[in-house]
Design a protein around this motif. Structure first.
Motif, PDB file in Angstrom:
ATOM      1  N   GLU A  59       0.871  -1.178   0.000  1.00 46.37           N
ATOM      2  CA  GLU A  59       0.000   0.000   0.000  1.00 46.37           C
ATOM      3  C   GLU A  59       0.907   1.227   0.000  1.00 46.37           C
ATOM      4  O   GLU A  59       1.840   1.315   0.800  1.00 46.37           O
ATOM      5  N   LYS A  61       1.205   5.413   0.216  1.00 46.37           N
ATOM      6  CA  LYS A  61       0.532   6.647   0.605  1.00 46.37           C
ATOM      7  C   LYS A  61       1.455   7.825   0.352  1.00 46.37           C
ATOM      8  O   LYS A  61       2.608   7.846   0.783  1.00 46.37           O
ATOM      9  N   ALA A  72      -1.904   8.296   7.729  1.00 46.03           N
ATOM     10  CA  ALA A  72      -2.318   7.867   6.394  1.00 46.03           C
ATOM     11  C   ALA A  72      -2.797   6.430   6.348  1.00 46.03           C
ATOM     12  O   ALA A  72      -3.570   6.052   5.477  1.00 46.03           O
ATOM     13  N   ILE A  73      -2.359   5.600   7.276  1.00 45.52           N
ATOM     14  CA  ILE A  73      -2.712   4.179   7.267  1.00 45.52           C
ATOM     15  C   ILE A  73      -3.498   3.844   8.531  1.00 45.52           C
ATOM     16  O   ILE A  73      -3.109   4.236   9.620  1.00 45.52           O
ATOM     17  N   ASP A  74      -4.595   3.149   8.332  1.00 49.53           N
ATOM     18  CA  ASP A  74      -5.386   2.695   9.476  1.00 49.53           C
ATOM     19  C   ASP A  74      -5.821   1.247   9.259  1.00 49.53           C
ATOM     20  O   ASP A  74      -5.582   0.665   8.198  1.00 49.53           O
ATOM     21  N   GLU A  75      -6.428   0.673  10.253  1.00 45.60           N
ATOM     22  CA  GLU A  75      -6.812  -0.738  10.193  1.00 45.60           C
ATOM     23  C   GLU A  75      -7.793  -1.019   9.061  1.00 45.60           C
ATOM     24  O   GLU A  75      -7.709  -2.048   8.397  1.00 45.60           O
ATOM     25  N   ARG A  77      -8.070   0.460   6.116  1.00 40.99           N
ATOM     26  CA  ARG A  77      -7.345   0.401   4.833  1.00 40.99           C
ATOM     27  C   ARG A  77      -6.529  -0.878   4.721  1.00 40.99           C
ATOM     28  O   ARG A  77      -6.483  -1.502   3.663  1.00 40.99           O
ATOM     29  N   LEU A  78      -5.882  -1.251   5.802  1.00 44.00           N
ATOM     30  CA  LEU A  78      -5.079  -2.475   5.766  1.00 44.00           C
ATOM     31  C   LEU A  78      -5.965  -3.712   5.590  1.00 44.00           C
ATOM     32  O   LEU A  78      -5.580  -4.664   4.913  1.00 44.00           O
ATOM     33  N   VAL A 103       3.825  -1.259   3.653  1.00 45.05           N
ATOM     34  CA  VAL A 103       3.367   0.102   3.370  1.00 45.05           C
ATOM     35  C   VAL A 103       4.586   0.942   3.019  1.00 45.05           C
ATOM     36  O   VAL A 103       5.635   0.817   3.658  1.00 45.05           O
ATOM     37  N   LEU A 105       5.429   4.978   2.667  1.00 39.10           N
ATOM     38  CA  LEU A 105       4.944   6.334   2.916  1.00 39.10           C
ATOM     39  C   LEU A 105       5.886   7.323   2.244  1.00 39.10           C
ATOM     40  O   LEU A 105       7.101   7.253   2.435  1.00 39.10           O
ATOM     41  N   TRP A 119       0.769  -6.271   8.228  1.00 38.67           N
ATOM     42  CA  TRP A 119      -0.445  -7.060   8.382  1.00 38.67           C
ATOM     43  C   TRP A 119      -0.166  -8.439   7.806  1.00 38.67           C
ATOM     44  O   TRP A 119       0.444  -8.558   6.764  1.00 38.67           O
TER      45      TRP A 119
END
Length: 121
Positions: A59, A61, A72-75, A77-78, A103, A105, A119
């Motif tokens: 992912e 961002k 920018a990343i949360d559960e 989205r993951l 991820v 960034l 994850w």
């Protein structure tokens, strides 16, 4: 230029830079912008990359300010990336591969931050 159009352009630029970064680190890009589902059940992963026996669903961002990357990343989205990874891994992974979600960034004038194994699908 509208805010949505600028965000889409920045996102594409971020994905391109992340792919270059990964390739410079020895990764091979297997796929980009992979989607599954439709409507509210849609999921997307920006980059699928391989290095040796590791297949990473990445992912990406991009934010205009580095401070904004921390949020920018949360559960949620993951979890969406994990759904895509679970759907595509049987087709893309080899039997002995480790499959993970990473991820990257990005922000202007900052080195990319590659967070591995955020994850487990």
């Amino acid at each position: 230029m509208s805010g949505k159009r600028r965000a889409a352009r920045d996102g594409q630029r971020g994905e391109w830079l992340a792919a270059l970064y990964l390739m410079a680190k020895g990764w091979r890009i297997v796929a980009r912008q992979q989607r599954i589902g439709h409507g509210r059940g849609v999921g997307e992963v920006d980059i699928v990359a391989r290095r040796g026996r590791v297949l990473a669903f990445v992912e990406v961002k991009w934010r205009r300010k580095a401070q904004a990357l921390d949020e920018a990343i949360d559960e949620r989205r993951l979890r969406r990336v994990a759904r895509v990874a679970e759907a595509l891994a049987p087709r893309l992974a080899r039997p002995a591969d480790a499959v993970r979600i990473d991820v990257i960034l990005l922000a202007p004038w900052h080195w990319p931050r590659h967070i591995t194994h955020v994850w487990q699908p």
